[in-house]
Design a protein around this motif. Structure first.
Motif, short mmCIF file in Angstrom:
data_model
loop_
_atom_site.label_atom_id
_atom_site.label_comp_id
_atom_site.label_asym_id
_atom_site.label_seq_id
_atom_site.Cartn_x
_atom_site.Cartn_y
_atom_site.Cartn_z
N ARG A 41 0.87 -1.16 0.00
CA ARG A 41 0.00 0.00 0.00
C ARG A 41 0.92 1.21 0.00
NH1 ARG A 41 -4.83 -2.73 -0.70
NH2 ARG A 41 -4.82 -4.50 0.68
N GLN A 42 0.64 2.22 -0.81
CA GLN A 42 1.58 3.32 -0.95
C GLN A 42 1.19 4.57 -0.18
OE1 GLN A 42 2.93 4.00 -4.96
NE2 GLN A 42 2.38 1.95 -5.57
N SER A 43 -0.01 4.57 0.42
CA SER A 43 -0.41 5.73 1.20
C SER A 43 0.34 5.76 2.51
CB SER A 43 -1.92 5.69 1.49
OG SER A 43 -2.23 4.52 2.19
N ARG A 44 0.76 6.95 2.97
CA ARG A 44 1.48 7.09 4.22
C ARG A 44 0.95 8.31 4.96
NH1 ARG A 44 7.58 5.59 2.08
NH2 ARG A 44 7.00 3.54 1.33
N SER A 45 1.00 8.23 6.27
CA SER A 45 0.33 9.24 7.07
C SER A 45 1.25 10.39 7.47
CB SER A 45 -0.27 8.60 8.33
OG SER A 45 0.74 7.93 9.06
N PHE A 46 2.51 10.36 7.07
CA PHE A 46 3.37 11.52 7.28
C PHE A 46 4.40 11.53 6.17
CE2 PHE A 46 5.75 8.13 9.07
CZ PHE A 46 7.08 8.49 9.07
N SER A 47 5.04 12.66 5.98
CA SER A 47 5.90 12.85 4.82
C SER A 47 7.25 12.18 5.01
CB SER A 47 6.11 14.36 4.58
OG SER A 47 6.97 14.57 3.49
N ILE A 48 7.56 11.22 4.13
CA ILE A 48 8.87 10.59 4.12
C ILE A 48 9.26 10.34 2.67
CG2 ILE A 48 8.51 9.40 6.31
CD1 ILE A 48 8.08 6.85 4.71
N SER A 49 10.52 10.02 2.47
CA SER A 49 10.95 9.67 1.13
C SER A 49 10.39 8.30 0.78
CB SER A 49 12.48 9.64 1.06
OG SER A 49 13.00 8.76 2.03
N ARG A 61 12.59 8.04 12.25
CA ARG A 61 11.88 9.29 12.54
C ARG A 61 10.36 9.15 12.44
NH1 ARG A 61 10.76 12.73 8.09
NH2 ARG A 61 11.42 11.92 6.07
N VAL A 62 9.87 7.90 12.46
CA VAL A 62 8.43 7.69 12.57
C VAL A 62 7.98 8.28 13.90
CG1 VAL A 62 6.61 5.97 12.78
CG2 VAL A 62 8.47 5.61 11.17
N VAL A 266 18.94 -9.04 -0.09
CA VAL A 266 18.75 -8.15 1.05
C VAL A 266 19.83 -7.09 1.03
CG1 VAL A 266 18.70 -8.01 3.57
CG2 VAL A 266 17.71 -9.99 2.40
N GLU A 267 19.39 -5.84 1.20
CA GLU A 267 20.35 -4.74 1.18
C GLU A 267 21.05 -4.57 2.52
OE1 GLU A 267 19.57 -0.14 1.27
OE2 GLU A 267 19.44 -0.85 -0.80
N SER A 268 20.27 -4.60 3.62
CA SER A 268 20.88 -4.36 4.93
C SER A 268 19.93 -4.77 6.04
CB SER A 268 21.24 -2.88 5.09
OG SER A 268 20.09 -2.06 4.98
N PHE A 269 20.50 -4.93 7.25
CA PHE A 269 19.73 -5.23 8.45
C PHE A 269 19.95 -4.12 9.47
CE2 PHE A 269 20.57 -9.32 6.52
CZ PHE A 269 19.41 -10.05 6.71
N ARG A 270 18.93 -3.85 10.27
CA ARG A 270 19.07 -2.94 11.40
C ARG A 270 18.31 -3.49 12.59
NH1 ARG A 270 20.74 2.36 10.02
NH2 ARG A 270 22.24 2.06 8.32
N LEU A 271 18.80 -3.18 13.78
CA LEU A 271 18.13 -3.56 15.01
C LEU A 271 17.22 -2.42 15.44
CD1 LEU A 271 18.13 -5.93 17.05
CD2 LEU A 271 19.80 -4.65 18.38
N VAL A 272 15.91 -2.71 15.56
CA VAL A 272 14.92 -1.67 15.85
C VAL A 272 14.09 -2.09 17.06
CG1 VAL A 272 12.94 -0.39 14.94
CG2 VAL A 272 14.79 -1.06 13.42
N PRO A 273 13.91 -1.22 18.05
CA PRO A 273 13.09 -1.57 19.21
C PRO A 273 11.67 -1.94 18.79
CG PRO A 273 14.32 0.44 19.61
CD PRO A 273 14.50 0.12 18.16
N ASN A 279 5.06 1.58 16.23
CA ASN A 279 4.75 2.91 15.68
C ASN A 279 4.79 2.92 14.16
OD1 ASN A 279 4.27 4.40 18.03
ND2 ASN A 279 6.45 4.67 18.43
N ILE A 280 5.63 2.09 13.58
CA ILE A 280 5.65 1.98 12.11
C ILE A 280 4.29 1.48 11.62
CG2 ILE A 280 6.65 0.69 10.19
CD1 ILE A 280 9.32 0.76 11.69
N ILE A 281 3.74 0.49 12.31
CA ILE A 281 2.42 -0.02 11.92
C ILE A 281 1.36 1.07 12.09
CG2 ILE A 281 0.59 -1.66 12.48
CD1 ILE A 281 2.69 -3.67 13.21
N ARG A 282 1.38 1.77 13.23
CA ARG A 282 0.36 2.79 13.50
C ARG A 282 0.37 3.92 12.47
NH1 ARG A 282 2.52 2.75 18.99
NH2 ARG A 282 1.17 1.58 20.41
N ASN A 283 1.55 4.35 12.06
CA ASN A 283 1.67 5.61 11.36
C ASN A 283 2.10 5.53 9.90
OD1 ASN A 283 1.14 7.38 13.68
ND2 ASN A 283 3.04 6.54 14.49
N THR A 284 2.42 4.34 9.40
CA THR A 284 2.91 4.23 8.03
C THR A 284 2.27 3.02 7.35
OG1 THR A 284 4.78 2.70 8.28
CG2 THR A 284 5.14 4.98 8.97
#
Length: 325
Positions: A41-49, A61-62, A266-273, A279-284
């Motif tokens: 889904r391409q809709s997003r609730s705040f402005s990001i690249s 920065r979510v 896969v390009e890369s991995f990151r550790l995310v709380p 918050n990613i689910i809630r807002n994006t």
């Protein structure tokens, strides 16, 4: 703090994620693997690249969402709705019946494309199965064995060409309910056009194998994946009715485990709380739509969504809005 690994895939236009947890269990789902998302889904609730310009900075920065007010769960409910669209249109579908068992539902418009194949599909005039059209869809009685049905339906699907996109040459077992008698096998991409319930528990092993290949998870670890339940939904889009059941698994990884790119996808991995993942689910709309359901189920089971928040029980119930049978 419980943390999840996310990765970005280079093989799709929008970002693709996988969640691993080095401290607490993580969800894996056979039908919506985070490691093989295909549609966004391409809709997003705040402005990001977006697209190829997406960076990990966008993830971090979510914005934080409220935890305890009446709107705390609204973003989760929005994601549930993305997987349960246009349910009022179920009346546009007629039952698909084999041996007196309803195995799916066919849109009346799609049925028009099947009617020319009279040696495969027939439409008896009968309201026994609750059809709104005075008839139901079934297979010709001459197709009496699973093998005959599989071949005949496959030829029809092939003949329909671009009407059914995304052919994978992957057959899916068709039954009236999970664990019941298999009537035939159907091309997986065609399953939503016949309202078939895709739920094959053996896919869990395939997902784990795929995750091993993409992130370098040792077999000794992946074999400890624990089944923890299922989520379900009904999504109607045009001629398609997706009645999916997603089996969920927890996989606990060692605290020092670091994923490694093993197959070039896969390009890369990151550790995310895990709170940031919520918050990613809630807002994006970063995650594949049905992956949101699996992650939300994880948040419930591990106490990240609390019962004192308004709407707790309704959201919990909505994770199983589909046909769990």
């Amino acid at each position: 703090m419980s943390c999840n690994y996310l990765y970005r895939s280079v093989s799709h236009r929008l970002p693709n994620f996988i969640c691993y947890t080095p401290i607490a269990p993580t969800i894996l789902s056979h039908k919506s693997p985070f490691c093989s998302s295909r549609r966004r889904r391409q809709s997003r609730s705040f402005s990001i690249s977006a697209g190829n310009s997406f960076t990990w900075d966008d993830v971090f920065r979510v914005p934080e969402s409220p935890q305890n007010d009446d709107s705390a769960l609204s973003g989760f409910f929005d994601k549930i709705k993305l997987c349960n669209r246009d349910l009022e249109k179920q009346c546009e579908f007629m039952p698909f019946v084999i041996e007196d068992q309803i195995i799916g539902y066919v849109h009346h418009g799609f049925a028009d494309f099947l009617k020319p194949f009279q040696n495969v599909f027939i439409f008896p005039q009968d309201n026994t199965y609750g059809s709104h059209f005075g008839c139901y869809c079934t297979l010709h009685p001459n197709l009496s064995t699973p093998n005959d049905r599989t071949k005949a339906v496959a030829n029809v699907v092939k003949s329909l060409g671009e009407l059914i996109p995304g052919i994978r040459n992957e057959l899916f077992p068709v039954a009236s309910a999970f664990g019941e008698h298999i009537f035939f096998a159907l091309e997986r991409a065609a399953a939503p056009y016949f309202g078939i319930k895709p739920h094959d528990i053996s896919c869990g092993e395939n997902l784990i194998k795929e995750c091993e290949e993409e992130a370098g998870i040792p077999r000794s670890i992946s074999h400890t994946a624990k089944p923890v339940g299922a989520v379900s939904y009904v999504d109607i889009e045009g001629y398609r009715m997706k009645r999916d059941v997603l089996f969920c698994y927890d996989l606990k990884l060692p605290g020092g485990f670091i994923p490694h790119n093993e197959d070039g996808e896969v390009e890369s991995f990151r550790l995310v709380p895990v709170t940031k993942v919520a918050n990613i689910i809630r807002n994006t709309s970063f995650f594949k739509a049905n992956c949101n359901l699996v992650i939300t189920d994880f948040l419930f089971r591990h106490g990240h969504i609390k019962p004192e928040v308004f709407g707790y029980l309704k959201l919990l119930q909505s994770l199983r809005s589909g046909y769990c049978s």
